[in-house]
Design a protein around this motif. Structure first.
Motif, PDB file in Angstrom:
ATOM      1  N   PHE A  58      59.060  56.075 -23.216  1.00 56.21           N
ATOM      2  CA  PHE A  58      59.965  57.178 -23.443  1.00 56.21           C
ATOM      3  C   PHE A  58      59.797  57.879 -24.837  1.00 56.21           C
ATOM      4  CE2 PHE A  58      63.668  59.362 -24.716  1.00 56.21           C
ATOM      5  CZ  PHE A  58      64.283  59.909 -23.345  1.00 56.21           C
ATOM      6  N   PRO A  59      59.193  59.192 -24.907  1.00 59.53           N
ATOM      7  CA  PRO A  59      59.394  59.974 -23.853  1.00 59.53           C
ATOM      8  C   PRO A  59      58.054  60.455 -23.347  1.00 59.53           C
ATOM      9  CG  PRO A  59      59.376  61.199 -25.968  1.00 59.53           C
ATOM     10  CD  PRO A  59      59.364  59.522 -26.329  1.00 59.53           C
ATOM     11  N   LEU A  60      56.979  59.691 -23.657  1.00 56.81           N
ATOM     12  CA  LEU A  60      55.752  60.243 -23.430  1.00 56.81           C
ATOM     13  C   LEU A  60      55.222  60.216 -21.881  1.00 56.81           C
ATOM     14  CD1 LEU A  60      53.578  59.866 -26.538  1.00 56.81           C
ATOM     15  CD2 LEU A  60      55.138  61.667 -25.940  1.00 56.81           C
ATOM     16  N   GLY A  61      55.669  58.886 -21.331  1.00 57.40           N
ATOM     17  CA  GLY A  61      55.630  58.593 -19.944  1.00 57.40           C
ATOM     18  C   GLY A  61      54.466  58.015 -19.413  1.00 57.40           C
ATOM     19  N   MET A  62      53.436  57.555 -20.397  1.00 60.28           N
ATOM     20  CA  MET A  62      52.322  56.529 -19.928  1.00 60.28           C
ATOM     21  C   MET A  62      53.154  55.096 -20.081  1.00 60.28           C
ATOM     22  SD  MET A  62      52.363  57.166 -23.244  1.00 60.28           S
ATOM     23  CE  MET A  62      52.059  56.403 -24.851  1.00 60.28           C
ATOM     24  N   HIS A 101      61.285  62.485 -15.662  1.00 55.78           N
ATOM     25  CA  HIS A 101      60.844  63.443 -16.848  1.00 55.78           C
ATOM     26  C   HIS A 101      59.391  63.467 -17.125  1.00 55.78           C
ATOM     27  CE1 HIS A 101      60.957  59.913 -19.516  1.00 55.78           C
ATOM     28  NE2 HIS A 101      60.319  60.753 -20.149  1.00 55.78           N
ATOM     29  N   MET A 102      58.927  64.394 -17.868  1.00 56.85           N
ATOM     30  CA  MET A 102      57.539  64.787 -18.418  1.00 56.85           C
ATOM     31  C   MET A 102      57.512  65.168 -19.677  1.00 56.85           C
ATOM     32  SD  MET A 102      55.568  67.472 -16.193  1.00 56.85           S
ATOM     33  CE  MET A 102      56.002  67.056 -14.669  1.00 56.85           C
ATOM     34  N   ALA A 103      56.563  64.749 -20.517  1.00 56.19           N
ATOM     35  CA  ALA A 103      56.399  65.504 -21.874  1.00 56.19           C
ATOM     36  C   ALA A 103      55.338  66.463 -21.722  1.00 56.19           C
ATOM     37  CB  ALA A 103      55.794  64.444 -22.789  1.00 56.19           C
ATOM     38  N   PHE A 113      60.549  67.861 -20.025  1.00 58.43           N
ATOM     39  CA  PHE A 113      61.091  68.446 -19.030  1.00 58.43           C
ATOM     40  C   PHE A 113      61.772  67.186 -17.889  1.00 58.43           C
ATOM     41  CE2 PHE A 113      58.720  71.932 -20.595  1.00 58.43           C
ATOM     42  CZ  PHE A 113      58.987  72.906 -19.779  1.00 58.43           C
ATOM     43  N   GLY A 114      63.009  67.403 -17.632  1.00 54.80           N
ATOM     44  CA  GLY A 114      63.737  66.296 -16.715  1.00 54.80           C
ATOM     45  C   GLY A 114      63.628  66.901 -15.481  1.00 54.80           C
ATOM     46  N   PHE A 115      63.417  66.566 -14.488  1.00 55.65           N
ATOM     47  CA  PHE A 115      63.179  66.967 -13.265  1.00 55.65           C
ATOM     48  C   PHE A 115      64.253  66.230 -12.182  1.00 55.65           C
ATOM     49  CE2 PHE A 115      59.412  64.629 -13.655  1.00 55.65           C
ATOM     50  CZ  PHE A 115      59.322  63.666 -12.796  1.00 55.65           C
ATOM     51  N   GLY A 116      65.057  65.399 -12.718  1.00 59.21           N
ATOM     52  CA  GLY A 116      65.891  64.570 -11.799  1.00 59.21           C
ATOM     53  C   GLY A 116      67.267  65.666 -11.222  1.00 59.21           C
ATOM     54  N   ALA A 117      67.571  66.509 -12.103  1.00 59.76           N
ATOM     55  CA  ALA A 117      68.748  67.186 -11.918  1.00 59.76           C
ATOM     56  C   ALA A 117      68.454  68.665 -11.280  1.00 59.76           C
ATOM     57  CB  ALA A 117      69.766  67.443 -12.978  1.00 59.76           C
ATOM     58  N   ILE A 118      67.534  69.319 -11.708  1.00 56.43           N
ATOM     59  CA  ILE A 118      67.136  70.439 -11.157  1.00 56.43           C
ATOM     60  C   ILE A 118      66.674  70.681  -9.610  1.00 56.43           C
ATOM     61  CG2 ILE A 118      64.750  70.538 -12.107  1.00 56.43           C
ATOM     62  CD1 ILE A 118      65.179  73.600 -12.835  1.00 56.43           C
ATOM     63  N   GLU A 119      66.963  71.270  -9.023  1.00 58.45           N
ATOM     64  CA  GLU A 119      66.946  71.482  -7.690  1.00 58.45           C
ATOM     65  C   GLU A 119      65.428  72.143  -7.544  1.00 58.45           C
ATOM     66  OE1 GLU A 119      68.522  70.143  -5.200  1.00 58.45           O
ATOM     67  OE2 GLU A 119      70.277  69.871  -6.342  1.00 58.45           O
ATOM     68  N   THR A 120      64.714  71.428  -6.479  1.00 57.81           N
ATOM     69  CA  THR A 120      63.376  71.626  -6.185  1.00 57.81           C
ATOM     70  C   THR A 120      62.918  73.280  -6.021  1.00 57.81           C
ATOM     71  OG1 THR A 120      63.108  69.693  -5.046  1.00 57.81           O
ATOM     72  CG2 THR A 120      61.185  71.088  -4.827  1.00 57.81           C
ATOM     73  N   LEU A 121      64.009  73.914  -5.324  1.00 57.00           N
ATOM     74  CA  LEU A 121      63.729  75.577  -5.123  1.00 57.00           C
ATOM     75  C   LEU A 121      63.673  76.348  -6.357  1.00 57.00           C
ATOM     76  CD1 LEU A 121      65.022  76.024  -1.662  1.00 57.00           C
ATOM     77  CD2 LEU A 121      62.571  75.689  -2.206  1.00 57.00           C
ATOM     78  N   ASP A 122      64.782  75.620  -7.230  1.00 59.25           N
ATOM     79  CA  ASP A 122      64.922  76.182  -8.638  1.00 59.25           C
ATOM     80  C   ASP A 122      63.817  76.009  -9.811  1.00 59.25           C
ATOM     81  OD1 ASP A 122      67.129  77.134  -7.650  1.00 59.25           O
ATOM     82  OD2 ASP A 122      68.539  75.536  -8.585  1.00 59.25           O
ATOM     83  N   ILE A 123      62.744  75.232  -9.251  1.00 55.35           N
ATOM     84  CA  ILE A 123      61.827  75.004 -10.348  1.00 55.35           C
ATOM     85  C   ILE A 123      60.983  76.201 -10.784  1.00 55.35           C
ATOM     86  CG2 ILE A 123      59.747  73.708 -11.081  1.00 55.35           C
ATOM     87  CD1 ILE A 123      61.053  71.254  -9.764  1.00 55.35           C
TER      88      ILE A 123
END
Length: 478
Positions: free
Chosen positions: A259-263, A409-411, A452-462
């Protein structure tokens, strides 16, 4: 519940009652909409005549402090003048301590419903629509039945046996962690687990080492216990073990998904970290906050599984897999600190609420959690791929993503100089929530980028949100 009114002596009973009720309404102690006791009940409570009560209610109603509803009762009216808050007019002996808490920065705080944005890349949150409400409702009904059959005493601080058993089985299956029910302490989220472990290990001036960049709430928590926190740089393999200083008592890492870099932390680095902690006599906190969602690469053994000396405290949470509002997490503790942490837990809050514990135990035992994780994994994988695709195409002139192997999430780092505060502010105006990554750095030089967190945003909204980000970058950078 009795209304708090104090009658002194037998003189001017109506006046005493009137002044106290009016004062309570004006001060805000009796809030608008509060129902007052019927005159008969209040007369019995105070030992005065019912007529005195009725006359006082009538006077306050005439003055618009109260209103009577036929067949329902007497209620407090809303006041037009705001309630004045008490102000401290003296210098408190603890003012320096109070000020240090007031000045703590706020990180990763989720917005209220009223303040949320339409397209929000906030981290640490999940899509409410994916939560299995029907399964959870059934498990909560089971929990209510269990509580109805209980004796009504306080529960045990370490958590309900049923939940500890369910957790032990779940992490053995999903993470290969081998532990006994007795090793587990159920906490109010992972943050409380960190606090409890810190309480029993740290004294003012103790050294704590953690990844830099890293998780700010953990760093701030360690600091409030008086620790000297050292930020240890990370590279592609994880924390640089050789830079953990002598005298370190506690080491905090996120090896499965940095956290937060992701590797993920490499196997060699994990073994080196365990050896270094043994040399120092330090405890390692392994925060395995979202490793259930893995997208690429082979599964890696947790530090806890590799640990042969009893120096790893494994911390997990259900906030990422289920809901942040649930506030249930756990710690799998080495024998050296287990009893101490249980005592600390008992002193701070006795135990976590048993209703969600019973519900979660059944939810896990019936396989609902694994089913939910599998369903969410597919959704998060799609969102991850969509963001990575956009970062590799039309957003590539400005941004470069670090593909996360797990989590949601991703950096994303800036490839050219960008005025990120301006970009983030402009994004808010078009309902897009963006977050800079520089606040995760502590003592190491910060890189310019976003989280960029992508747990809460809906797929079609990205795509809609990233289209707006692209337009802003074209406007600001060109």
């Amino acid at each position: 519940m009795e209304l708090h009114v104090v009658i002194n002596g037998r003189k001017d009973l109506a006046g005493q009652l009137y002044q106290q009720l009016r004062g309570a309404i004006e001060s805000g102690r009796l809030a608008a909409g509060t129902q007052l006791p019927p005159s008969r009940l209040l007369a019995e409570q105070l030992g005065i005549s019912r007529k005195t009560i009725s006359d006082t209610y009538a006077q306050l109603t005439y003055e618009n402090f109260l209103t009577g509803v036929i067949g329902k009762g007497t209620y407090v009216n809303a006041r037009s003048t705001p309630v004045k808050r008490k102000q401290s007019h003296c210098e408190l002996a603890s003012s320096e301590v109070i000020e240090s808490w007031r000045n703590l920065p706020v990180f990763l705080r989720h917005p209220t419903l009223e303040g949320s944005l339409r397209y929000d890349f906030i981290g640490g949150a999940t899509s409410k629509g994916q939560f299995p409400q029907d399964d959870w409702r059934r498990c909560v009904s089971h929990a209510l039945r269990q509580m109805a059959n209980s004796k009504g005493f306080y529960s045990v601080p370490e958590g309900l046996p049923a939940l500890r058993n369910a957790i032990a089985r779940h992490i053995a299956f999903s993470r290969g962690v081998n532990c006994q029910d007795e090793d587990i302490v159920v906490c109010n989220g992972a943050q409380q687990a960190l606090d409890l472990i810190t309480r029993v290990l740290i004294r003012p001036g103790s050294l704590v080492a953690m990844e830099d960049p890293g998780y700010p709430p953990a760093r701030l928590l360690f600091g409030t216990h008086g620790a000297t926190v050292v930020g240890v740089p990370v590279d592609a393999e994880g924390i640089q073990v050789e830079r953990i200083p002598e005298g370190t008592r506690l080491i905090y890492v996120t090896p499965s998904h940095q956290f937060p870099l992701g590797m993920p932390m490499s196997q060699a680095r994990r073994e080196a970290l365990l050896e270094r902690a043994h040399e120092l006599g330090a405890i390692i906190i392994e925060d395995d906050y979202d490793s259930e969602f893995r997208y690429e690469g082979r599964p890696t053994d947790s530090l806890h599984k590799l640990d042969q000396r009893g120096i790893v405290a494994y911390v997990g949470t259900f906030s990422k897999t289920l809901l942040p509002e649930l506030r249930l997490g756990y710690a799998i503790l080495p024998p050296a600190i287990l009893e101490a942490v249980i005592r600390a837990k008992q002193l701070t809050d006795l135990h976590a609420s048993t209703l969600p514990q019973w519900a979660l135990a059944k939810f896990i035992a019936e396989g609902c959690l694994l089913k939910h994780i599998r369903r969410c994994h597919t959704i998060y994988a799609q969102r991850r791929e969509r963001i990575l695709a956009r970062m590799a195409t039309d957003l590539s002139p400005w941004l470069e993503a670090v593909p996360p192997s797990a989590g949601f999430h991703m950096a994303v780092f800036c490839k050219v100089p960008i005025d990120l505060p301006l970009v983030i502010e402009l994004a808010k105006k078009v309902e897009v929530g963006l977050y800079a990554i520089d606040g995760f750095y502590y003592q190491q030089p910060a890189r310019s980028g976003m989280y960029f967190g992508f747990g809460a945003i809906e797929t079609l909204d990205i795509d809609i949100a990233l289209d707006r980000l692209r337009d802003i970058l074209q406007q600001v950078v060109g």
